[in-house]
Design an enzyme around this catalytic site. Structure first.
Site, PDB file in Angstrom:
ATOM      1  N   GLU A  59       0.837  -1.038   0.551  1.00  0.00           N
ATOM      2  CA  GLU A  59       0.100  -0.041   0.009  1.00  0.00           C
ATOM      3  C   GLU A  59       0.045   1.755  -0.525  1.00  0.00           C
ATOM      4  O   GLU A  59       0.483   2.334   0.422  1.00  0.00           O
ATOM      5  CB  GLU A  59      -0.736  -0.392   1.528  1.00  0.00           C
ATOM      6  CG  GLU A  59      -1.814  -1.490   0.918  1.00  0.00           C
ATOM      7  CD  GLU A  59      -3.019  -1.341   2.374  1.00  0.00           C
ATOM      8  OE1 GLU A  59      -2.776  -0.739   3.062  1.00  0.00           O
ATOM      9  OE2 GLU A  59      -4.484  -2.033   1.585  1.00  0.00           O
TER      10      GLU A  59
ATOM     11  N   ASP B 203      -8.260  -9.396   3.637  1.00  0.00           N
ATOM     12  CA  ASP B 203      -8.638  -8.625   4.802  1.00  0.00           C
ATOM     13  C   ASP B 203      -9.073  -8.159   5.885  1.00  0.00           C
ATOM     14  O   ASP B 203      -9.991  -7.032   5.710  1.00  0.00           O
ATOM     15  CB  ASP B 203      -7.947  -7.380   4.333  1.00  0.00           C
ATOM     16  CG  ASP B 203      -8.023  -6.178   5.167  1.00  0.00           C
ATOM     17  OD1 ASP B 203      -6.983  -6.238   5.869  1.00  0.00           O
ATOM     18  OD2 ASP B 203      -8.232  -4.710   4.359  1.00  0.00           O
TER      19      ASP B 203
ATOM     20  N   GLU C 135     -12.269  -2.852  11.916  1.00  0.00           N
ATOM     21  CA  GLU C 135     -13.078  -2.548  10.745  1.00  0.00           C
ATOM     22  C   GLU C 135     -13.892  -3.032  10.025  1.00  0.00           C
ATOM     23  O   GLU C 135     -14.731  -2.284   8.928  1.00  0.00           O
ATOM     24  CB  GLU C 135     -10.951  -2.724   9.621  1.00  0.00           C
ATOM     25  CG  GLU C 135     -11.118  -2.203   8.658  1.00  0.00           C
ATOM     26  CD  GLU C 135     -10.059  -1.740   8.276  1.00  0.00           C
ATOM     27  OE1 GLU C 135      -9.001  -2.896   9.053  1.00  0.00           O
ATOM     28  OE2 GLU C 135      -9.981  -1.582   6.695  1.00  0.00           O
TER      29      GLU C 135
HETATM   30  O1  GCW Z   1      -6.841  -2.977   5.177  1.00  0.00           O
HETATM   31  C1  GCW Z   1      -6.002  -2.181   5.244  1.00  0.00           C
HETATM   32  C2  GCW Z   1      -6.277  -1.388   6.011  1.00  0.00           C
HETATM   33  C3  GCW Z   1      -5.440  -0.297   6.624  1.00  0.00           C
HETATM   34  C4  GCW Z   1      -4.431  -0.705   7.411  1.00  0.00           C
HETATM   35  C5  GCW Z   1      -4.115  -2.249   5.915  1.00  0.00           C
HETATM   36  C6  GCW Z   1      -2.643  -2.698   6.551  1.00  0.00           C
HETATM   37  C7  GCW Z   1      -2.566  -0.234   7.918  1.00  0.00           C
HETATM   38  O2  GCW Z   1      -7.605  -0.539   5.967  1.00  0.00           O
HETATM   39  O3  GCW Z   1      -5.812   0.400   7.192  1.00  0.00           O
HETATM   40  O4  GCW Z   1      -3.605  -0.311   6.968  1.00  0.00           O
HETATM   41  O5  GCW Z   1      -4.933  -2.940   5.809  1.00  0.00           O
HETATM   42  O6  GCW Z   1      -2.791  -4.063   7.655  1.00  0.00           O
HETATM   43  O7  GCW Z   1      -1.433  -2.465   6.385  1.00  0.00           O
END
Ligand code: GCW
Length: 686
Positions: A293, A372, A400
């Site tokens: 990311e 996720d 989340e």
């Molecule tokens: O799915 C994502 C989350 C992010 C998070 C990422 C991760 C910390 O939406 O907020 O970043 O996973 O686990 O690195």
């Protein structure tokens, strides 16, 4: 009232019942301590506080055992030196954090004996005793031998120095505000108490996305503050870790590269690590989110994850530190038109070929599912796939994608499913719990980590019932063989007391809650359909034409992702047999994961006999009814628990109902309009 919300599972309510008072008071008022240490001090503080509050009288603490003593505390070593008779073989079978808790006759008096293999065991034994008392168990015949099944029992905080918490649903950070450390160290100490009570032994205190300010946590400017936090946690048996920015040598040093094979970069990190250990001699190590990311990592230099992780591992090795390298690596810039790329495959495709290349103090941290933290995902095929590489599993306690601590979702049953899943990595019986406890492949380091769900809200977790997830995480990580029912019951008892109606009602609410959430959101394993960015509430196509790789592929005829070997992305092939064949086959794939692995017509019949579309309608109507039922159940507790916590949960359940209705109506309407297939029961769809 608010004190109860804040105290979580350390309530220590005054005991009124004379029968119990007699049982406990005969043991609890004279503590004899053999040997001492900082952690034993914490244990004694906790006992004094708890006993004072429960019995209205402070216990006497003496640095020896005499005829008055009713609780004897110490480490195995100290006890042996004082010539207590203890069975060597029992202690040999324990790991360093184990303990015994036993009722013995000493100097002609019944005493409770708390002996830790080390001082950490003493602290855990203390909390065990306090749980027993709060659950009104008799102390007359204790004979308990306990030790944690997992070695690393960690919490990851996604806290930023501006005080925000990424995916935080319970206020701001307890560690930082306005780009500084908070001054409320008492609260951090209370957090350490809560965590040690459930056996957590490691913590990382900053977001894995390490932004500019947090990059400086490993510099002289901030290390003094980090040290103060480490000191607090150390007294409770918890080791401190930091998330680091892979590009630190460029951002903090004056290097023009962060290439892990560059000698200057290597020596920059070696010096840095040495400096950190001068402040914090027992520093745990680094958590690293790299090439994920948009975070920097070894890919920029044409290097791989092993190069990156090993370079840091080398720097940490002389001090006993470890690198926790996250495997949440995928293409977050996918073109939605591209049907050949599958995000679920990514971690395995990236890391599996590197098995055997990582240093011994590198641990790969793998999310429980390949995508996720959705309400239902298959277990990540990474778990068990890397025989020669230490692994730790990552859960998310923060909800989340599970209602963000407004909606009720007790996560223990979900984590248990994961831990009990048989990967067949080394034949039948290769469960995930045996992988993460290090026994299947004899990993040097292994365990469980999870994203914390706490913030500075008075009750820590927003929804008071979300405290159960943090408590349960600790308990389950200590012993994955505890049942969800046991954990739920234990939590309610230590949190709300022992009224059987309260225990029964709240336990049932917790145990049903994940399935209820799944019913009104995304059953059959498809996930997402949430509002982009903040991820709360329904938006069926919210991510359908985006770059994130999280598609459902619904059209007028059907829905689901073809991940089969023959016609799909081939993801099913990443599992060991027979899981591979099971998931790959439309006939054998379990209903609850059907749409994760297969694209099917809406009229496809599930094993239950229902069509997919009818199942969607049914679960969505049912989910809302179930939330209404949760509200009814909760309303019966009015007057049975304190008002503050009663109203906190009542409000959250109201929000949950609104959310569930929105999910039901948007999802049903969307699929009715797409498919044109009416609900068999003719219920209202818009
Ligand atoms: O799915 C994502 C989350 C992010 C998070 C990422 C991760 C910390 O939406 O907020 O970043 O996973 O686990 O690195």
């Amino acid at each position: 009232d608010r004190a109860e919300a804040y105290a979580c599972w350390l309530q220590y309510k005054k005991i009124e019942d004379v029968k119990w008072l007699d049982n406990y008071a005969s043991y609890c008022l004279n503590i004899g301590v053999v040997g001492t240490s900082e952690i034993i001090h914490s244990a004694l503080d906790e006992l004094s506080l708890a006993f004072h509050s429960m019995f209205g009288k402070k216990p006497t603490v003496t640095p020896h055992v005499d005829s008055e003593t009713s609780i004897i505390i110490g480490t195995y070593q100290d006890m042996i030196e004082e010539e207590f008779a203890l069975e060597t073989d029992v202690f040999q079978s324990l790991n360093d954090e184990g303990y015994i808790l036993r009722t013995v006759n000493h100097l002609e008096k019944n005493c409770v004996l708390l002996v830790g293999k080390t001082d950490k065991g003493v602290l855990y034994a203390t909390h065990h005793l306090l749980r027993l008392i709060q659950a009104r168990e008799s102390l007359h015949q204790l004979d308990i031998v306990e030790y944690p099944k997992n070695q690393i029992r960690m919490l990851n905080h996604w806290d930023n120095m501006d005080g925000s918490v990424e995916r935080g649903y319970s206020g701001n950070s307890i560690f930082y505000e306005n780009n500084k450390f908070t001054t409320n160290l008492e609260r951090i100490k209370d957090y350490a108490r809560l965590l040690s009570a459930v056996g957590v032994n490691s913590i990382s205190i900053n977001n894995v996305n390490v932004w500019e300010k947090e990059t400086y946590l490993i510099t002289r400017k901030l290390l003094q503050d980090v040290t103060s936090i480490a000191d607090i946690f150390r007294a409770y048996g918890i080791r401190l870790f930091l998330s680091i920015n892979f590009a630190s040598p460029m951002e903090l040093g004056d290097l023009s590269t962060a290439d892990p094979l560059d000698n200057n970069v290597k020596s920059w990190w070696k010096d840095k690590v040495k400096e950190i250990y001068q402040y914090i001699p027992d520093f745990g190590g680094f958590i690293v989110k790299a090439d994920s990311e948009h975070r920097p990592g070894p890919f920029s230099y044409g290097r791989d994850h092993a190069d990156g992780a090993n370079m840091l591992g080398e720097a940490l090795e002389p001090f006993g530190g470890v690198v926790v390298w996250r495997c949440f690596v995928y293409n977050c810039m996918q073109d939605w038109r591209d049907r050949s790329t599958d995000r679920a495959r990514a971690a395995y495709d990236h890391f599996k070929p590197l098995d055997g290349k990582f240093k011994d103090n590198v641990i790969l941290q793998v999310k429980n599912g390949p995508m996720d933290f959705q309400v239902r995902e298959p277990v990540s095929p990474m778990l068990g796939a890397m025989e020669k590489t230490n692994q730790i599993i990552e859960f998310q306690i923060a909800q989340e994608y599970l209602g963000q601590q407004k909606d009720l979702a007790f996560l223990i049953p979900m984590w248990k499913e994961v831990l009990d899943f048989d990967t067949y990595a080394k034949g039948e019986g290769s469960t995930v719990k045996k992988i993460v406890d290090g026994s299947l492949y004899e990993y040097t380091y292994s365990g469980i980590a999870a994203v914390s769900n706490i913030g500075d809200d008075i009750n820590w977790t927003g929804n008071t019932l979300a405290q159960a997830n943090l408590f349960g995480y600790g308990r389950l990580t200590w012993n994955p063989n505890l049942s969800s029912e046991e954990i739920a019951k234990e939590w309610v008892q230590v949190t709300f007391g022992n009224d059987p109606i309260v225990v029964e009602t709240i336990s049932t609410m917790l145990l049903d809650s994940r399935e209820i959430y799944e019913n009104y959101t995304t059953p059959l394993g498809i996930g997402w359909m949430v509002n982009p960015n903040h991820h709360y509430g329904p938006n069926v196509d919210g991510y359908e034409y985006s770059r994130w790789g999280t598609y459902h592929f619904a059209d007028r005829d059907g829905i689901g992702v073809d991940r089969t070997i023959e016609t799909g992305t081939g993801y099913a092939g990443q599992y060991f047999s027979p899981n591979k064949e099971m998931y790959n086959s439309l006939a054998d794939c379990p209903d609850e994961l059907l749409l994760f692995f297969h694209h099917v017509p809406y009229t496809h019949r599930l094993k239950s006999g229902e069509t997919v579309i009818q199942h969607y309608y049914n679960t969505h109507f049912k989910g809302v009814e179930q939330v209404e039922d949760l509200r009814k159940k909760w309303s019966l507790l009015e007057g049975k628990i304190d008002e503050y916590r009663f109203h906190n949960v009542k409000e959250r359940l109201h929000m949950q109902l609104e959310n569930a209705i929105e999910w039901r109506d948007q999802v049903n309407t969307y699929f009715y309009r797409k498919s044109g297939i009416p609900d068999e029961k003719n219920r209202r769809i818009f």
